[in-house]
Design an enzyme around this catalytic site. Structure first.
Site, mmCIF file in Angstrom:
data_model
loop_
_atom_site.group_PDB
_atom_site.id
_atom_site.type_symbol
_atom_site.label_atom_id
_atom_site.label_comp_id
_atom_site.label_asym_id
_atom_site.label_seq_id
_atom_site.Cartn_x
_atom_site.Cartn_y
_atom_site.Cartn_z
ATOM 1 N N HIS A 64 -1.014 -3.953 -6.174
ATOM 2 C CA HIS A 64 0.039 -3.036 -6.595
ATOM 3 C C HIS A 64 0.938 -3.755 -7.598
ATOM 4 O O HIS A 64 1.071 -4.985 -7.563
ATOM 5 C CB HIS A 64 0.869 -2.585 -5.401
ATOM 6 C CG HIS A 64 0.145 -1.672 -4.468
ATOM 7 N ND1 HIS A 64 0.800 -0.921 -3.532
ATOM 8 C CD2 HIS A 64 -1.175 -1.384 -4.329
ATOM 9 C CE1 HIS A 64 -0.077 -0.200 -2.847
ATOM 10 N NE2 HIS A 64 -1.290 -0.478 -3.313
ATOM 11 N N GLU A 80 4.070 -4.074 -7.768
ATOM 12 C CA GLU A 80 5.145 -4.863 -7.154
ATOM 13 C C GLU A 80 4.650 -6.218 -6.675
ATOM 14 O O GLU A 80 5.325 -7.239 -6.861
ATOM 15 C CB GLU A 80 5.752 -4.112 -5.956
ATOM 16 C CG GLU A 80 6.339 -2.770 -6.300
ATOM 17 C CD GLU A 80 5.381 -1.597 -6.092
ATOM 18 O OE1 GLU A 80 5.846 -0.504 -5.754
ATOM 19 O OE2 GLU A 80 4.160 -1.772 -6.274
ATOM 20 N N CYS A 87 5.623 1.157 -1.366
ATOM 21 C CA CYS A 87 4.978 1.458 -0.090
ATOM 22 C C CYS A 87 5.423 0.413 0.944
ATOM 23 O O CYS A 87 6.142 -0.545 0.620
ATOM 24 C CB CYS A 87 3.463 1.439 -0.254
ATOM 25 S SG CYS A 87 2.789 -0.217 -0.589
ATOM 26 N N CYS A 141 4.460 -3.259 -0.043
ATOM 27 C CA CYS A 141 5.276 -3.834 -1.117
ATOM 28 C C CYS A 141 6.721 -4.050 -0.672
ATOM 29 O O CYS A 141 7.318 -5.082 -0.995
ATOM 30 C CB CYS A 141 5.205 -2.948 -2.351
ATOM 31 S SG CYS A 141 3.546 -2.908 -3.073
#
Length: 159
Positions: free
Chosen positions: A55, A57, A85, A88
């Site tokens: 991801h 992040e 999410c 993260c």
């Protein structure tokens, strides 16, 4: 010294999200900022890297840690186009991120105040300061256009 604001850095994150969309990835972009300087830029690369943890992040925090030479990001602000999410948000807590600024909320699975609030969960070793809604409509629009393209068959499965 130049002074930048949250919108400036969110626009940088939006450019990363545009790169993700162009590559067929869910269009989430992130930047890490320390002392007014970008020390990391990333976008979702789950399909490209065949890695569920890739991801934006996570990737940007890895870059920020490398830039600082330290895993503690207690003087770093992370800008991301969509609310993180649980994975993260948890990583941000563990990395001691000072501040999170995100564009669009994610009421279904956002973990920085929407569906969950991992960033301020009582009992955690660290709480992340959160600012939401920065350039929210622009962030929402890139996501909307991407999934419209998916529904229209513009992107194929990468697996």
């Amino acid at each position: 010294m130049l002074v930048f604001d949250d919108e400036y850095f969110m626009r940088t994150a939006l450019r990363q999200a545009e790169t993700a969309a162009a590559e067929g990835e869910v269009p989430v972009g992130a930047v890490a900022v320390r002392d007014g300087t970008v020390i990391g830029k990333a976008y979702n690369q789950v399909e490209k890297l065949k890695d569920a943890t890739a991801h934006a992040e996570i990737l940007v925090m890895t870059q920020a840690s490398a830039s600082k030479g330290n895993w503690r990001l207690d003087d770093v602000t992370v800008y991301v186009t969509k609310e993180p999410c649980a994975m993260c948000a948890g990583a941000m807590v563990n990395a001691r991120v000072k501040r999170l600024v995100f564009g669009m909320p994610d009421p279904r699975s956002g973990a920085a105040g929407s569906a969950l609030d991992i960033t301020a969960f009582p009992g955690m070793l660290h709480k992340v300061e959160v600012c939401s809604g920065v350039l929210e409509e622009e962030c929402r629009e890139i996501m909307r256009e991407f999934f419209k393209g998916v529904r229209n068959g513009n992107f194929k499965e990468n697996n």
